[in-house]
Structures are given as C-alpha cells and as structure tokens.
Design an enzyme around this catalytic site. Structure first.
Site, PDB file in Angstrom:
ATOM      1  N   LYS A 109       0.844  -1.206   0.000  1.00 59.57           N
ATOM      2  CA  LYS A 109       0.000   0.000   0.000  1.00 59.57           C
ATOM      3  C   LYS A 109       0.874   1.250   0.000  1.00 59.57           C
ATOM      4  O   LYS A 109       0.610   2.205  -0.726  1.00 59.57           O
ATOM      5  CB  LYS A 109      -0.955  -0.005   1.184  1.00 59.57           C
ATOM      6  CG  LYS A 109      -2.092  -0.987   0.932  1.00 59.57           C
ATOM      7  CD  LYS A 109      -3.215  -0.881   1.927  1.00 59.57           C
ATOM      8  CE  LYS A 109      -4.337  -1.830   1.501  1.00 59.57           C
ATOM      9  NZ  LYS A 109      -4.835  -2.656   2.574  1.00 59.57           N
TER      10      LYS A 109
ATOM     11  N   LYS B  80      -4.197  -8.941  -9.773  1.00 56.93           N
ATOM     12  CA  LYS B  80      -5.059  -9.475  -8.717  1.00 56.93           C
ATOM     13  C   LYS B  80      -6.370  -8.666  -8.663  1.00 56.93           C
ATOM     14  O   LYS B  80      -6.337  -7.443  -8.662  1.00 56.93           O
ATOM     15  CB  LYS B  80      -4.348  -9.342  -7.360  1.00 56.93           C
ATOM     16  CG  LYS B  80      -5.238  -9.718  -6.189  1.00 56.93           C
ATOM     17  CD  LYS B  80      -4.644  -9.287  -4.852  1.00 56.93           C
ATOM     18  CE  LYS B  80      -5.580  -9.609  -3.732  1.00 56.93           C
ATOM     19  NZ  LYS B  80      -6.300  -8.648  -3.033  1.00 56.93           N
TER      20      LYS B  80
ATOM     21  N   LYS C 116     -10.724  -4.596  -4.738  1.00 55.33           N
ATOM     22  CA  LYS C 116     -11.521  -3.374  -4.668  1.00 55.33           C
ATOM     23  C   LYS C 116     -10.627  -2.153  -4.866  1.00 55.33           C
ATOM     24  O   LYS C 116     -11.033  -1.155  -5.447  1.00 55.33           O
ATOM     25  CB  LYS C 116     -12.189  -3.253  -3.295  1.00 55.33           C
ATOM     26  CG  LYS C 116     -13.406  -4.104  -3.126  1.00 55.33           C
ATOM     27  CD  LYS C 116     -13.877  -4.064  -1.667  1.00 55.33           C
ATOM     28  CE  LYS C 116     -13.956  -5.447  -1.081  1.00 55.33           C
ATOM     29  NZ  LYS C 116     -13.283  -5.626   0.201  1.00 55.33           N
TER      30      LYS C 116
END
Ligand code: ADP
Ligand code: TRP
Length: 321
Positions: free
Chosen positions: A110, A189, A192
């Site tokens: 992230k 992948k 969301k």
C-alpha cells in the site's frame, strides 16, 4: 473446531472475495462453529465517507445472506458491535514487535502504491489479530494475500502465551490449494482497491460491461488461441463445470472462436451462476431493518464469546485490580 474470517465492507464484493473467502466460509457452517463478520473498523483504513461505509456494510451483509450464510447455523455480525476487540488490540500491541509489522507485504504494497501511511494502516494486523484471538479461532480461511496476517496473529498469540500462560488458541490460515488469486479484468489481482473487479451482484448491464472490458491479446478471431494465457478463460474455468471448461479450451485451440464469443459465454455463465442469489439479495435489501436485526442478534452471540476471552486477558495482564 472454530472457523473464523472477516471481510471489509469497503465496497461492492467481487468474484475474488467470493471464491477466496465467502464461498468457503459458507460451506464451513455445516461442519464447524463458524464466526463470520464484517470488519468495518478495518475498512476505516481506506474509507473516509461515513454514509458509504454504512451502506456498504448493509450491502455486504445482504451479499453474505443471499449467498447462503445462515445466521442460525453461524455467528454473523459487524466487528464494531463487539467493542472488546479494540481493547484486546491494545493489550496485543504491547507484545507486537515493530519489525513484525514492518515486514507485512500488505502494508508495504500500500505504501509503495502511494497510500500515505498512518498508524491505523500500520496497526491493521494487530486489530486483525485481536479479531482472531478474541474468539479463540483455530482455522482462518482467507485468500493467499492474507496468509501473512494470520501468521502474524499466530506469532503474537505465541508471544502473549509465553508471557502469561495459555490464554489464546493458536490460529492457522487456510488457503484453498487450487485457487491462488483470482485475476481482475486487467490481469492483475482482482481487488476493490485496483478498480478491476467483477462484482458478484453487478446488475446485468454493468456485469456485461465489465466482462466485455476484460483485457485480452489481439489474436484475430479465426486464429487458434492459448487458453492458459487468457484472462477470460482464467475466470470462466473458476465457475464452469469440467466439461464446460474442456469445451471452451477446445474452442480456443481450434480457432474460429473470438474473445468476444468467450466473453459472451462468460457473461452468461456468471449470470446463471448467481441468478437465484441475486433475487434473494434484492428481497433482503428491501428490508434493512431485518438485516440490522440479524446482525445485532449475531453480535450478541459474538459478544458472549468475546467476554469469556477478554476476562481471561484482563486477569492475565492485571488490568482488573
Ligand atoms: P480487496 O483486495 O478487494 O480489498 P479484501 O482484502 O477485503 O479484498 O479481501 C477479502 C477476502 O477476499 C480475503 O480473504 C482475501 O484474501 C480474499 N480475496 C480478495 N481478493 C482476492 C482475489 N483476487 N483472489 C482470491 N481471494 C481474494
Ligand atoms: N484483513 C482481512 C482482509 O482484508 C480482513 C480481516 C479482518 C480478517 N479481520 C480478520 C480476515 C480476521 C480473517 C480474520 O481480507
């Protein structure tokens, strides 16, 4: 045996969530004590719109129920309805080495993608550990990307038990062997956060649009194609019977079957697969009061379990003077 897993209500649930976690959870309700919950506190690490979170939480609940989660057979609730989890998270923080969290792929990924790191994101695995240990879970079915987090939970449980005696059961991740990672419409992948998902319950028009936008190579219609290098086939085979899969494989190899045809076949397969659940979901969403009641009843059962553990922990750490 206690089986537990959670999912973030941080947006519409997708085929990766379904195969990586939801479907297996629902199967477990027949054979185990199943703890299934919507981790809205975790969702706060990415969602900053309160109205959106409220709505997504109810929708995720409807998704699970429509797909067959039975609140009579399992314990199904929303994470924040059992506040003991944040209390436990603090106790556990004091047994969590910084290095353990710094090594977490999910956090590193992230940050690498430009998400600004705050303490919530860094401490995410500790709250997840609290989720798992509070209910003394043995098995945690998750997709491959969450394996490390469950291993962190186990490490922290061992450290805590070493300090205070056997307070926690040691959890183990359970990853479906045949299912590594479901790929999204761009071949990465499905997630969301990557805007590449096919939602389980997209309406028919939106579903068609998504399926049609799956990225393929530019082999012309009449030429043979390699099914094992194609994203449409990769998703199709996850939902098709072995016979259907073989049939599509042959069509790819023979040529004269374009990606447009394959996409149409995939679209129809998905529509058919989720048709009865789609109707049930509509019915559930028409009565939000009922969904809330199901969740609150579930939280009561979950809380009774949480109480047993948190008492032991308070006693162990000496907080109950
Ligand atoms: P997302 O990446 O879309 O935010 P989550 O991190 O909320 O998904 O994942 C919820 C559950 O679904 C986890 O158990 C996760 O491992 C599983 N999962 C998510 N995406 C996939 C995927 N593409 N393939 C397989 N499992 C997945
Ligand atoms: N981190 C998990 C995910 O993103 C969600 C989660 C939170 C979870 N608490 C959990 C999964 C406890 C299993 C057990 O998918």
């Amino acid at each position: 045996m206690r089986v537990l897993s959670g999912i973030q209500p941080s947006g519409r649930l997708h085929l990766g969530n379904y195969l990586g976690m939801m479907k297996r959870m629902i199967e477990y309700q027949e054979s185990s004590t199943l703890f299934a919950f919507l981790v809205n506190l975790h969702a706060l690490t990415t969602v900053t719109d309160g109205e959106f979170l409220r709505k997504s939480t109810l929708e995720a609940a409807a998704d699970f129920l429509a797909l067959g989660l039975d609140p009579e057979k399992s314990i199904f609730w929303v994470q924040s309805d059992v506040p003991e989890v944040t209390e436990l998270s603090w106790y556990l923080s004091n047994h969590t080495p910084m290095g353990l969290l710094e090594r977490c792929h999910s956090f590193k990924d992230k940050v690498a993608r430009g998400v600004s790191a705050n303490h919530g994101l860094f401490a995410y695995p500790v709250l997840m550990t609290a989720d798992i240990l509070l209910y003394q879970a043995n098995i945690v079915p998750v997709g491959k990307d969450q394996k490390q987090h469950v291993e962190v939970a186990r490490d922290i449980a061992i450290k805590f038990n070493n300090a205070y005696g056997d307070v926690f059961a040691l959890p183990e991740p359970e990853i479906e062997k045949d299912l590594a990672t479901v790929l999204g419409i761009d071949g990465q992948k499905m997630s969301k956060s990557y805007d590449n998902t096919i939602e389980i319950f997209a309406d028919e028009k939106a579903l068609k649009k998504k399926v049609m936008s799956i990225v393929t190579d530019s082999t012309p219609l009449e030429e043979p194609k390699d099914p094992d290098k194609d994203n449409v086939f990769a998703i199709y085979r996850l939902f098709a019977t072995p016979e259907q899969t073989e049939e599509m494989r042959q069509k790819y190899i023979s040529g004269g079957y374009g990606y447009g045809h394959a996409k149409k076949d995939l679209y129809e397969l998905l529509l058919e697969h989720f048709r009865p659940h789609r109707a049930e979901r509509e019915r559930l969403l028409a009565d939000e009061t009922h969904i809330r009641k199901v969740l609150k009843d579930g939280a009561e059962k979950a809380r009774a379990e949480a109480e047993i553990t948190i008492r032991k922990v308070r006693e162990a750490v000496g907080i109950n003077y």
